[in-house]
Design a protein around this motif. Structure first.
Motif, PDB file in Angstrom:
ATOM      1  N   LEU A 278      49.069  32.173  36.580  1.00 19.53           N
ATOM      2  CA  LEU A 278      49.497  33.027  35.481  1.00 19.53           C
ATOM      3  C   LEU A 278      49.579  32.177  34.223  1.00 19.53           C
ATOM      4  N   GLN A 279      48.715  32.441  33.286  1.00 11.42           N
ATOM      5  CA  GLN A 279      48.513  31.595  32.110  1.00 11.42           C
ATOM      6  C   GLN A 279      49.765  31.502  31.248  1.00 11.42           C
ATOM      7  N   PRO A 280      50.303  30.299  31.017  1.00 16.46           N
ATOM      8  CA  PRO A 280      51.468  30.159  30.135  1.00 16.46           C
ATOM      9  C   PRO A 280      51.111  30.560  28.698  1.00 16.46           C
ATOM     10  N   GLY A 281      52.084  31.128  27.998  1.00 12.89           N
ATOM     11  CA  GLY A 281      51.865  31.516  26.613  1.00 12.89           C
ATOM     12  C   GLY A 281      51.011  32.750  26.439  1.00 12.89           C
ATOM     13  N   ASP A 282      50.739  33.471  27.509  1.00 16.98           N
ATOM     14  CA  ASP A 282      49.882  34.652  27.439  1.00 16.98           C
ATOM     15  C   ASP A 282      50.511  35.732  26.550  1.00 16.98           C
ATOM     16  N   GLU A 283      49.660  36.445  25.807  1.00 17.44           N
ATOM     17  CA  GLU A 283      50.139  37.453  24.859  1.00 17.44           C
ATOM     18  C   GLU A 283      50.889  38.593  25.550  1.00 17.44           C
ATOM     19  N   LEU A 288      56.440  40.054  28.961  1.00 20.21           N
ATOM     20  CA  LEU A 288      56.739  40.625  30.285  1.00 20.21           C
ATOM     21  C   LEU A 288      57.834  39.836  30.978  1.00 20.21           C
ATOM     22  N   LEU A 289      57.710  38.514  30.992  1.00 20.51           N
ATOM     23  CA  LEU A 289      58.737  37.696  31.623  1.00 20.51           C
ATOM     24  C   LEU A 289      60.082  37.844  30.906  1.00 20.51           C
ATOM     25  N   VAL A 301      59.810  29.665  35.690  1.00 21.58           N
ATOM     26  CA  VAL A 301      58.404  29.404  35.385  1.00 21.58           C
ATOM     27  C   VAL A 301      58.169  27.904  35.402  1.00 21.58           C
ATOM     28  N   ASN A 302      57.128  27.481  36.119  1.00 20.34           N
ATOM     29  CA  ASN A 302      56.729  26.079  36.160  1.00 20.34           C
ATOM     30  C   ASN A 302      55.220  26.011  35.957  1.00 20.34           C
ATOM     31  N   ASN A 303      54.816  25.658  34.729  1.00 17.46           N
ATOM     32  CA  ASN A 303      53.391  25.655  34.357  1.00 17.46           C
ATOM     33  C   ASN A 303      52.810  27.041  34.569  1.00 17.46           C
ATOM     34  N   ASP A 304      51.832  27.213  35.479  1.00 22.57           N
ATOM     35  CA  ASP A 304      51.201  28.517  35.651  1.00 22.57           C
ATOM     36  C   ASP A 304      51.751  29.273  36.856  1.00 22.57           C
ATOM     37  N   THR A 305      52.923  28.853  37.363  1.00 23.66           N
ATOM     38  CA  THR A 305      53.513  29.484  38.548  1.00 23.66           C
ATOM     39  C   THR A 305      54.851  30.133  38.200  1.00 23.66           C
ATOM     40  N   VAL A 306      54.991  31.386  38.606  1.00 28.04           N
ATOM     41  CA  VAL A 306      56.218  32.153  38.377  1.00 28.04           C
ATOM     42  C   VAL A 306      56.892  32.381  39.734  1.00 28.04           C
TER      43      VAL A 306
END
Length: 447
Positions: A278-283, A288-289, A301-306
């Motif tokens: 899951l791309q960090p900083g996604d529009e 959503l988060l 959240v840790n890098n691209d993992t939620v």
């Protein structure tokens, strides 16, 4: 465990489940797959798209790109790398018919590019869903650019025929009140016109994150677009050319939202969900988060993992839905089990999706025992933390997002729910019910 193939199913029974746990693979993003593939189609040369989304919408997109003149082929048996030989400026000899299925975003972005073809007709086999979604404002803009557009209705319903090929630049206005897809369609089209095009957005602009995604991908493809900070005025020089690239599609946040909502509402505190890619900083991802945190979800959240832990008490929240419009149905489902009142506002565009995602969703949730109230621009939810009765049959209204929301509610009901029309989940997430099974849900096929 038997894998659920939704291509032939119509009804499923989802039993109550207190615990969900696992590390499912999140589907690839529809938004990025659509835009990356269009950029590759319009490039002069060969591009590769890694991890494109697999769904009914993707199949409609592939048909459309081939109709524009691109050549598409898989480089591996697992369908993880799509090779695209771009066409540059779309062209095709003679009349072309493109079946867009039930893919609204695919339709609207292809409508603009279809204006380069001499004669193209867009059709759907979902007349009661996509066939009732308006396209009038976009067709008016294409007419102003030199195309001739014919529709079955003044509001621009399908089928639509466009006679194009001789487009010009200039100044046009497009409404952003109903959909940002109209603007994205024009932005993909504009660089290939031989003259400069100026676009003025009127009536506000819904779902701005999707426009920002479009702009990011255009930049990646070598296209220059000048615009103001509020996304109201755009200038695109003519005669530009898309460059071939390699694109990597990230995970899909709206699909992840359904899994996160299911785990967040689970009553067993040992419930645990971990989602990668899951791309960090996604529009879409960032708001959503933030919405899940506002509802009280235990989320990290840790890098691209939620990672989300269930079994926590959720609480009501006021959430602006415009930036996360496709996630609202599952967030509403989660709020049905929160303590207190939640309000989801700035969501009027949900009336004009595959179904009426305000009125239709609320009608089905109320059947199940949820306390929800539809408004023109909002949904009010009175949470019931102890769960709901269930034990009834609810209709997905041929809408994948509504089906996901109803599945979440079924898991927190006392008697489960029977869902009808579940084959429509294939529009975006064909394996959704199988994923829920693997997380611990009890789901049964009804013949």
């Amino acid at each position: 465990m038997t894998k659920i193939a939704t291509s032939s199913l119509q009804r499923l029974y989802i039993a109550p489940s207190s615990r969900l746990a696992g590390t499912p693979i999140v589907p690839s993003s529809k938004y990025y797959t659509l835009r990356y593939l269009l950029a590759a189609t319009l490039a002069d040369g060969e591009s590769r798209v890694f991890f494109p989304a697999e769904s009914d919408d993707s199949e409609a997109l592939f048909r459309g790109c081939r109709a524009l003149g691109a050549e598409l082929s898989w480089e591996d048996e697992q369908h993880t790398v799509l090779h695209v030989r771009g066409v540059g400026i779309p062209h095709n000899d003679g009349s072309v018919t493109i079946d867009v299925g039930n893919a609204g975003a695919v339709l609207r972005l292809l409508l603009g590019l279809g204006a380069f073809l001499p004669d193209v007709t867009f059709v759907t086999d979902h007349p009661q869903s996509l066939g009732k979604r308006p396209n009038r404002e976009l067709l008016e803009a294409l007419t102003a650019l030199g195309a001739t557009c014919e529709s079955s209705d003044p509001e621009g319903y399908l089928p639509i025929t466009i006679h194009g090929g001789k487009l010009h630049g200039g100044e046009i206005a497009i409404s952003g009140a109903r959909s940002s897809q109209y603007l994205s369609s024009l932005l993909f089209l504009a660089p290939l016109i031989g003259e400069t095009l100026e676009i003025e957005v009127v009536d506000g602009l819904k779902s701005q994150p999707f426009v920002r995604i479009t702009l990011d991908i255009l930049r990646m493809a070598g296209i220059a677009v000048e615009h103001d900070s509020e996304l109201r005025h755009f200038t695109i020089a003519g005669g530009q050319r898309y460059q071939p690239r390699e694109y990597v599609v990230p995970g899909d946040y709206p699909s992840a939202a359904a899994l996160l909502a299911a785990c967040a509402t689970a009553s067993d505190p040992s419930s645990l969900l971990q989602l990668a890619r899951l791309q960090p900083g996604d529009e879409v991802g960032e708001p959503l988060l933030a919405a899940f945190r506002a509802l009280g979800a235990d989320l990290q959240v840790n890098n691209d993992t939620v990672t989300l832990r269930g079994g926590r008490r959720l609480h009501g929240a006021d959430i602006d839905g415009d930036q996360i419009i496709d996630c609202i149905p599952v967030l509403v489902a989660a709020a049905c089990f929160a303590e207190g009142e939640s309000v989801f506002y700035n969501i009027e565009s949900l009336h004009y999706k595959e179904s009426d995602r305000i009125d239709d969703l609320c009608a089905e949730l109320r059947k199940a025992g949820c306390a929800v109230m539809p408004r023109q621009d909002s949904i009010l939810v009175q949470g019931r933390p102890r769960g709901i009765e269930g034990g009834v049959e609810v209709d997905g209204h041929s809408d994948h997002r509504v089906l996901m929301a109803l599945a979440i509610v079924a898991l927190r009901s006392q008697r489960g729910l029977t869902l009808t029309g579940v084959e429509h989940i294939a529009k975006s997430y064909p394996h959704f019910f199988t994923e829920l099974q693997q997380l611990g849900a009890d789901i049964q096929f009804i013949s």
